[in-house]
Design a protein around this motif. Structure first.
Motif, PDB file in Angstrom:
ATOM      1  N   GLN A  18      60.885 -10.523  47.200  1.00 32.19           N
ATOM      2  CA  GLN A  18      60.598 -11.796  46.537  1.00 32.19           C
ATOM      3  C   GLN A  18      61.549 -12.049  45.365  1.00 32.19           C
ATOM      4  OE1 GLN A  18      56.459 -12.278  45.440  1.00 32.19           O
ATOM      5  NE2 GLN A  18      55.749 -11.391  47.370  1.00 32.19           N
ATOM      6  N   ALA A  19      61.831 -10.981  44.601  1.00 34.02           N
ATOM      7  CA  ALA A  19      62.743 -11.123  43.456  1.00 34.02           C
ATOM      8  C   ALA A  19      64.155 -11.441  43.930  1.00 34.02           C
ATOM      9  CB  ALA A  19      62.735  -9.845  42.628  1.00 34.02           C
ATOM     10  N   GLN A  20      64.549 -10.834  45.038  1.00 35.18           N
ATOM     11  CA  GLN A  20      65.874 -11.115  45.591  1.00 35.18           C
ATOM     12  C   GLN A  20      65.972 -12.572  46.053  1.00 35.18           C
ATOM     13  OE1 GLN A  20      66.945  -8.479  48.801  1.00 35.18           O
ATOM     14  NE2 GLN A  20      69.122  -8.779  48.421  1.00 35.18           N
ATOM     15  N   GLN A  21      64.919 -13.054  46.682  1.00 32.26           N
ATOM     16  CA  GLN A  21      64.890 -14.456  47.123  1.00 32.26           C
ATOM     17  C   GLN A  21      64.868 -15.401  45.924  1.00 32.26           C
ATOM     18  OE1 GLN A  21      61.391 -14.261  49.601  1.00 32.26           O
ATOM     19  NE2 GLN A  21      62.559 -13.813  51.468  1.00 32.26           N
ATOM     20  N   LEU A  36      73.593  -6.930  37.317  1.00 25.50           N
ATOM     21  CA  LEU A  36      72.462  -7.447  36.547  1.00 25.50           C
ATOM     22  C   LEU A  36      71.375  -7.975  37.477  1.00 25.50           C
ATOM     23  CD1 LEU A  36      74.235  -9.329  33.607  1.00 25.50           C
ATOM     24  CD2 LEU A  36      73.391  -6.982  33.668  1.00 25.50           C
ATOM     25  N   GLU A  37      71.778  -8.572  38.578  1.00 25.41           N
ATOM     26  CA  GLU A  37      70.795  -9.054  39.555  1.00 25.41           C
ATOM     27  C   GLU A  37      70.026  -7.884  40.157  1.00 25.41           C
ATOM     28  OE1 GLU A  37      72.475 -11.734  42.412  1.00 25.41           O
ATOM     29  OE2 GLU A  37      73.598 -12.868  40.896  1.00 25.41           O
ATOM     30  N   HIS A  38      70.751  -6.820  40.501  1.00 28.61           N
ATOM     31  CA  HIS A  38      70.107  -5.658  41.121  1.00 28.61           C
ATOM     32  C   HIS A  38      69.146  -4.985  40.153  1.00 28.61           C
ATOM     33  CE1 HIS A  38      72.611  -6.070  44.636  1.00 28.61           C
ATOM     34  NE2 HIS A  38      73.720  -5.966  43.911  1.00 28.61           N
ATOM     35  N   VAL A  39      69.494  -4.939  38.874  1.00 29.55           N
ATOM     36  CA  VAL A  39      68.603  -4.354  37.867  1.00 29.55           C
ATOM     37  C   VAL A  39      67.278  -5.103  37.835  1.00 29.55           C
ATOM     38  CG1 VAL A  39      68.230  -4.086  35.373  1.00 29.55           C
ATOM     39  CG2 VAL A  39      70.388  -3.351  36.400  1.00 29.55           C
ATOM     40  N   ILE A  41      65.950  -7.066  40.117  1.00 28.83           N
ATOM     41  CA  ILE A  41      65.252  -6.929  41.400  1.00 28.83           C
ATOM     42  C   ILE A  41      64.547  -5.573  41.488  1.00 28.83           C
ATOM     43  CG2 ILE A  41      65.626  -6.680  43.893  1.00 28.83           C
ATOM     44  CD1 ILE A  41      67.921  -8.809  43.512  1.00 28.83           C
ATOM     45  N   ARG A  42      65.268  -4.520  41.099  1.00 23.78           N
ATOM     46  CA  ARG A  42      64.675  -3.177  41.150  1.00 23.78           C
ATOM     47  C   ARG A  42      63.504  -3.045  40.187  1.00 23.78           C
ATOM     48  NH1 ARG A  42      68.719   1.570  40.467  1.00 23.78           N
ATOM     49  NH2 ARG A  42      66.729   2.699  40.709  1.00 23.78           N
ATOM     50  N   LEU A  43      63.638  -3.611  38.988  1.00 26.85           N
ATOM     51  CA  LEU A  43      62.542  -3.543  38.021  1.00 26.85           C
ATOM     52  C   LEU A  43      61.316  -4.302  38.512  1.00 26.85           C
ATOM     53  CD1 LEU A  43      64.430  -3.864  34.612  1.00 26.85           C
ATOM     54  CD2 LEU A  43      63.162  -1.870  35.441  1.00 26.85           C
ATOM     55  N   ALA A  44      61.547  -5.408  39.211  1.00 28.85           N
ATOM     56  CA  ALA A  44      60.425  -6.152  39.796  1.00 28.85           C
ATOM     57  C   ALA A  44      59.652  -5.269  40.777  1.00 28.85           C
ATOM     58  CB  ALA A  44      60.925  -7.412  40.486  1.00 28.85           C
ATOM     59  N   GLY A  45      60.390  -4.516  41.596  1.00 33.59           N
ATOM     60  CA  GLY A  45      59.750  -3.606  42.540  1.00 33.59           C
ATOM     61  C   GLY A  45      59.030  -2.464  41.848  1.00 33.59           C
ATOM     62  N   CYS A  46      59.624  -1.946  40.769  1.00 32.02           N
ATOM     63  CA  CYS A  46      58.997  -0.859  40.011  1.00 32.02           C
ATOM     64  C   CYS A  46      57.707  -1.326  39.338  1.00 32.02           C
ATOM     65  CB  CYS A  46      59.952  -0.333  38.935  1.00 32.02           C
ATOM     66  SG  CYS A  46      61.387   0.573  39.560  1.00 32.02           S
ATOM     67  N   GLN A  47      57.754  -2.516  38.751  1.00 31.58           N
ATOM     68  CA  GLN A  47      56.612  -3.017  37.984  1.00 31.58           C
ATOM     69  C   GLN A  47      55.602  -3.782  38.819  1.00 31.58           C
ATOM     70  OE1 GLN A  47      57.961  -5.125  34.468  1.00 31.58           O
ATOM     71  NE2 GLN A  47      59.176  -3.393  33.753  1.00 31.58           N
ATOM     72  N   ALA A 327      69.621  -8.602  31.797  1.00 30.91           N
ATOM     73  CA  ALA A 327      69.362  -8.822  33.224  1.00 30.91           C
ATOM     74  C   ALA A 327      67.967  -9.402  33.436  1.00 30.91           C
ATOM     75  CB  ALA A 327      69.497  -7.504  33.979  1.00 30.91           C
ATOM     76  N   VAL A 328      66.990  -8.858  32.714  1.00 31.15           N
ATOM     77  CA  VAL A 328      65.607  -9.337  32.827  1.00 31.15           C
ATOM     78  C   VAL A 328      65.477 -10.752  32.284  1.00 31.15           C
ATOM     79  CG1 VAL A 328      63.260  -8.972  31.951  1.00 31.15           C
ATOM     80  CG2 VAL A 328      64.579  -7.036  32.835  1.00 31.15           C
ATOM     81  N   ALA A 329      66.114 -11.024  31.133  1.00 30.51           N
ATOM     82  CA  ALA A 329      66.040 -12.364  30.542  1.00 30.51           C
ATOM     83  C   ALA A 329      66.659 -13.409  31.469  1.00 30.51           C
ATOM     84  CB  ALA A 329      66.737 -12.375  29.188  1.00 30.51           C
TER      85      ALA A 329
END
Length: 347
Positions: A18-21, A36-39, A41-47, A327-329
């Protein structure tokens, strides 16, 4: 089964998708923000949330002395370990300056300095002994000491979890610990030690072959066959603490930002012990220590920066936090094409 063999928490891959989309809807060309995009996306999956957070940072610096220091593998005396622990507590070290800048939770975990250190609010007294034994002569630690150091790392990870930290950084301090890290990597990766040793605290180039020879002889002496044995024979208490912390963070769902050469050696062994932790480890920077690039390659890890740092302490990782926060911001606050009324690509 030992606690450190239990599987890490599962990454929520559906949220990553979903974050990638969602990244594709933001007002920029796809992939234009690179890593920065990958960071994000990965954090979205972690959290487990589309819009991740990264404001609450926990930093634990593990400290201990090394018996192998008596072989002349460091440019500095062992007294520096305890002196730097005091410096951390007093706020005068690089990592403490950076921790203050990040408004991070900060602690020093003393696992075994040779010289005494006075009690301080920011020092966790978890002493196992007066440093490790000289691994060029005998095993660096007993099995009981190894388990104690792993548990000290787990405790640090649990403190981070209790404080609802979004990110864990593990730092290290210990005179001669680049020798230990090089030995761990050489033994596990079956690489010549000369390919992994570096200046550490300031050894000259003509001193490196001796450092490598000491490591090669130690590997031959111990003949360790698995990552736990390698860690017991060649590790330092502070490196074992990092291993325990990385594994425990992944088990409880706290992302980890790995620092430089020594921290990456700990990550290498931690992942060898428990492969399930891999998705929880982010790599901050490529150290100027020459062996670091080989460790990163072995882990198939892409560090976010390469700015020639090799201080340790967790300092390189602390510098990279602001990059991850950017990246998050960007992920959370950029307008979508629809919101901004900007035409999307026709492809």
């Amino acid at each position: 089964m030992s606690w450190y063999l239990e599987n890490a928490k599962s990454i929520e891959t559906e949220l990553e998708v979903q974050a990638q989309q969602y990244q594709l809807t933001l007002t920029k060309p796809p992939g234009a923000l690179g890593q920065l995009e990958h960071v994000a996306i990965r954090l979205a999956g972690c959290q487990g949330q589309l819009h991740p957070e990264l404001s609450n940072i926990h930093i634990s610096v593990f400290a201990s002395d090394h018996g192998v220091a008596q072989q002349g593998v460091s440019a500095f005396p062992q007294a520096v370990t305890s002196e730097m622990v005091k410096n951390f507590a007093q706020g005068g070290a690089a990592i403490t300056v950076l921790a203050k800048q990040l408004n991070a939770q900060f602690e020093v975990v003393n696992l075994g300095t040779i010289f005494p250190v006075d009690a301080h609010d920011q020092i966790v007294d978890a002493r196992i002994g007066s440093g490790t034994k000289d691994f060029s002569q005998e095993k660096a630690m007993s099995q009981a000491e190894l388990q104690q150091a792993l548990l000290a790392g787990q405790s640090a990870a649990l403190r981070a979890k209790q404080r609802e930290s979004h990110l864990f950084i593990g730092g290290e301090m210990g005179i001669a610990n680049t020798t230990s890290a090089s030995a761990l990597a050489a033994a596990y990766l079956n690489l010549p030690a000369i390919e992994l040793v570096g200046p550490g605290t300031g050894l000259s180039a003509d001193q490196l072959p001796k450092k490598a020879q000491i490591i090669e002889a130690a590997i031959e002496l111990h003949q360790a066959n698995n990552p736990i044995e390698i860690l017991q024979c060649l590790g330092g208490f502070e490196i074992v603490g990092l291993v325990g912390a990385y594994i425990a963070c992944a088990q409880q769902g706290t992302p980890v930002l790995v620092d430089g050469f020594i921290s990456t050696a700990a990550a290498l062994i931690a992942q060898a012990i428990n492969p399930s932790i891999k998705p929880w480890l982010f790599y901050s920077h490529q150290s100027h220590e020459p062996g670091h690039i080989k460790l990163l390659a072995a882990l198939n890890a892409q560090p976010l920066l390469n700015i020639g740092m090799r201080l340790g302490e967790g300092s390189g990782a602390a510098v990279v936090v602001s990059l991850m926060q950017s990246a998050v911001a960007l992920h959370n606050e950029m307008a979508t094409f629809a919101q901004a009324g900007v035409s999307e690509s026709e492809d």
